[in-house]
Design a protein around this motif. Structure first.
Motif, short mmCIF file in Angstrom:
data_model
loop_
_atom_site.label_atom_id
_atom_site.label_comp_id
_atom_site.label_asym_id
_atom_site.label_seq_id
_atom_site.Cartn_x
_atom_site.Cartn_y
_atom_site.Cartn_z
N ASP A 1 21.26 79.02 72.29
CA ASP A 1 22.22 77.94 71.45
C ASP A 1 22.36 76.52 72.36
O ASP A 1 22.14 76.64 73.15
CB ASP A 1 24.16 78.68 71.01
CG ASP A 1 23.74 79.99 70.16
OD1 ASP A 1 22.65 79.55 69.45
OD2 ASP A 1 24.27 80.03 70.07
N GLN A 2 22.40 75.72 71.63
CA GLN A 2 23.25 74.25 72.30
C GLN A 2 23.94 74.64 73.10
O GLN A 2 25.36 74.85 72.29
CB GLN A 2 23.20 72.99 70.75
CG GLN A 2 22.38 73.25 69.62
CD GLN A 2 20.82 71.84 71.09
OE1 GLN A 2 21.38 71.92 72.02
NE2 GLN A 2 19.30 72.23 70.52
N ARG B 1 31.92 59.83 78.21
CA ARG B 1 30.84 59.57 77.98
C ARG B 1 29.84 61.03 78.88
O ARG B 1 28.95 61.86 78.51
CB ARG B 1 29.81 58.58 78.08
CG ARG B 1 29.85 57.35 76.83
CD ARG B 1 29.12 56.12 76.85
NE ARG B 1 28.61 56.26 77.99
CZ ARG B 1 29.05 55.11 78.98
NH1 ARG B 1 29.26 54.25 78.08
NH2 ARG B 1 28.37 54.85 80.17
N LEU B 2 30.91 61.40 79.40
CA LEU B 2 30.25 62.88 79.85
C LEU B 2 30.18 63.67 79.61
O LEU B 2 28.81 64.54 80.20
CB LEU B 2 31.92 62.63 81.32
CG LEU B 2 32.69 62.31 81.89
CD1 LEU B 2 33.50 63.15 82.55
CD2 LEU B 2 31.11 61.73 82.94
N CYS B 3 30.48 63.64 78.71
CA CYS B 3 29.67 64.84 77.54
C CYS B 3 28.41 64.77 77.13
O CYS B 3 27.64 66.61 76.78
CB CYS B 3 30.73 65.53 76.78
SG CYS B 3 31.96 66.97 77.17
N GLU B 4 27.84 63.66 77.33
CA GLU B 4 26.68 63.27 76.62
C GLU B 4 25.75 64.26 77.38
O GLU B 4 24.44 64.30 77.19
CB GLU B 4 26.42 62.06 76.91
CG GLU B 4 26.95 61.38 75.45
CD GLU B 4 26.55 59.56 75.53
OE1 GLU B 4 25.99 58.97 76.22
OE2 GLU B 4 27.69 59.06 74.96
N ALA B 5 26.68 64.41 78.70
CA ALA B 5 25.59 65.56 79.68
C ALA B 5 24.37 66.76 79.27
O ALA B 5 23.56 67.36 79.72
CB ALA B 5 25.98 65.44 80.96
N LEU B 6 25.31 67.03 78.38
CA LEU B 6 25.06 68.37 78.00
C LEU B 6 24.08 68.43 76.28
O LEU B 6 23.69 69.69 76.68
CB LEU B 6 26.11 69.24 77.21
CG LEU B 6 27.40 69.47 78.27
CD1 LEU B 6 28.43 70.39 77.56
CD2 LEU B 6 27.11 70.27 79.41
N THR B 7 23.84 67.04 76.09
CA THR B 7 23.39 66.97 74.73
C THR B 7 21.34 67.41 75.29
O THR B 7 21.41 66.67 76.23
CB THR B 7 23.05 66.01 74.81
OG1 THR B 7 24.00 64.84 74.52
CG2 THR B 7 22.46 65.89 73.05
N GLY B 8 20.83 67.87 74.32
CA GLY B 8 19.92 68.92 74.22
C GLY B 8 19.43 70.11 75.16
O GLY B 8 18.96 71.17 75.50
N ASP C 1 27.50 73.56 72.02
CA ASP C 1 28.28 74.33 71.18
C ASP C 1 28.71 75.03 71.15
O ASP C 1 30.07 75.81 71.15
CB ASP C 1 27.37 74.52 69.48
CG ASP C 1 26.32 74.11 68.86
OD1 ASP C 1 27.26 73.38 68.81
OD2 ASP C 1 25.03 73.99 68.67
N ALA C 2 28.51 75.31 72.84
CA ALA C 2 28.89 76.35 73.22
C ALA C 2 30.47 75.86 74.24
O ALA C 2 31.96 76.43 73.99
CB ALA C 2 28.15 76.49 75.00
N ALA C 3 30.35 74.30 74.55
CA ALA C 3 31.48 73.66 75.28
C ALA C 3 32.87 73.70 73.72
O ALA C 3 33.70 73.74 74.49
CB ALA C 3 31.40 72.24 75.63
N ARG C 4 32.01 73.79 72.75
CA ARG C 4 32.90 74.14 71.62
C ARG C 4 33.97 74.73 71.56
O ARG C 4 35.05 74.41 71.48
CB ARG C 4 32.47 72.69 70.15
CG ARG C 4 32.20 71.04 70.42
CD ARG C 4 31.62 70.89 69.47
NE ARG C 4 31.02 69.17 69.46
CZ ARG C 4 28.99 69.40 69.67
NH1 ARG C 4 28.71 69.85 68.49
NH2 ARG C 4 28.97 67.86 69.34
N LEU C 5 32.76 75.95 71.26
CA LEU C 5 33.70 76.67 71.56
C LEU C 5 34.81 77.80 72.05
O LEU C 5 35.83 77.85 71.84
CB LEU C 5 32.58 77.86 71.38
CG LEU C 5 32.83 79.25 71.05
CD1 LEU C 5 32.87 79.03 69.22
CD2 LEU C 5 31.81 80.20 71.28
#
Lengths: 158, 158
Positions: B17-18, B78-85, B21-25
């Motif tokens: 899983d992305q 923009r910190l959360c962009e680090a999780l992208t991908g 998505d785990a962070a949002r959960l």
């Protein structure tokens, strides 16, 4: 986004509170741990729910876990009696680390850095009293920032 | 009181899983961690919210935390962009311990003992498939027992 804006109310117990009351607080709020404070502004420790569970397990079972299977239901119902008479200070592991504490003016990045470095699930936010020889007050606990709440805010939620 | 009766539903993510998505959960459910599963019945790890926060903090700040104070608000957003991908499997610490797993028939005392010995905040409950060469199925995840839920039940609550 400063620590004072990110802090949320969080249940606390005092060092001399009854351990059973701390267990009830954890149970009612379904928390992984409760913040232990010393006075109004001094976070002293994080008491994990798993530490209280640990205190319920008789020593002979900790030594030989296969005995756990033979304890009957009636005995299980009385496990929590092990906490009777204990105070919160008696329940803290001797190696319990001090909780992570942020200043009310710290930024979100400072809090994330503190959390990352201490691998802490939460940070207590304290508003420090102005320094000075006439003001030895230890500060005031504003609340707590959990890792999931910080993620919530950093993901752009209000 | 058996593990199957104590188990509650708990959010899970799969290894592929992305990470976002785990962070949002974690953020939505305000959880200290999410259970990572491999297939329908194999708990693989517990991904703490603090681990995801750790991944947001740029390496140069981890090396020199005083730099955290000079990051501006726009950058923080923009910190959360680090999780992208990233996938969940990319976020697990290399030393992440396997989660504690109880059998559906384990008693409350066995679960408390497991939790106490592993100092784990939660135990995954798995119903194992009957053994036999014709049934290599890994079992089925019934849910999770958190330390605070176990305290809740051991304190006599239904």
């Amino acid at each position: 986004m400063r620590a004072r804006d990110l802090a949320e109310p969080y249940p606390t117990v005092a060092l001399d509170d009854q351990a059973l009351d701390a267990a009830r607080l954890l149970a009612v709020h379904r928390l992984p741990g409760v913040l232990v404070v010393d006075g109004p502004g001094t976070p002293r420790a994080l008491l994990p729910a798993s530490q209280l569970v640990r205190l319920l397990v008789p020593g002979y079972i900790m030594e030989d876990p296969t005995l756990a299977a033979v304890i009957d239901e009636a005995h299980a119902d009385r496990l929590c009696e092990a906490l009777t008479g204990l105070r919160v200070r008696d329940c803290l592991p001797t190696d319990a680390p001090a909780p992570s504490v942020a200043d009310a003016d710290d930024t979100a990045v400072e809090i994330a850095t503190l959390m990352a470095r201490t691998r802490s699930p939460l940070v207590a936010v304290v508003e420090r009293a102005p320094n000075g020889p006439r003001n030895p007050a230890p500060g005031r606990l504003l609340g707590v920032i959990t890792a999931s709440h910080l993620l919530h805010r950093l993901l752009g939620n209000p």
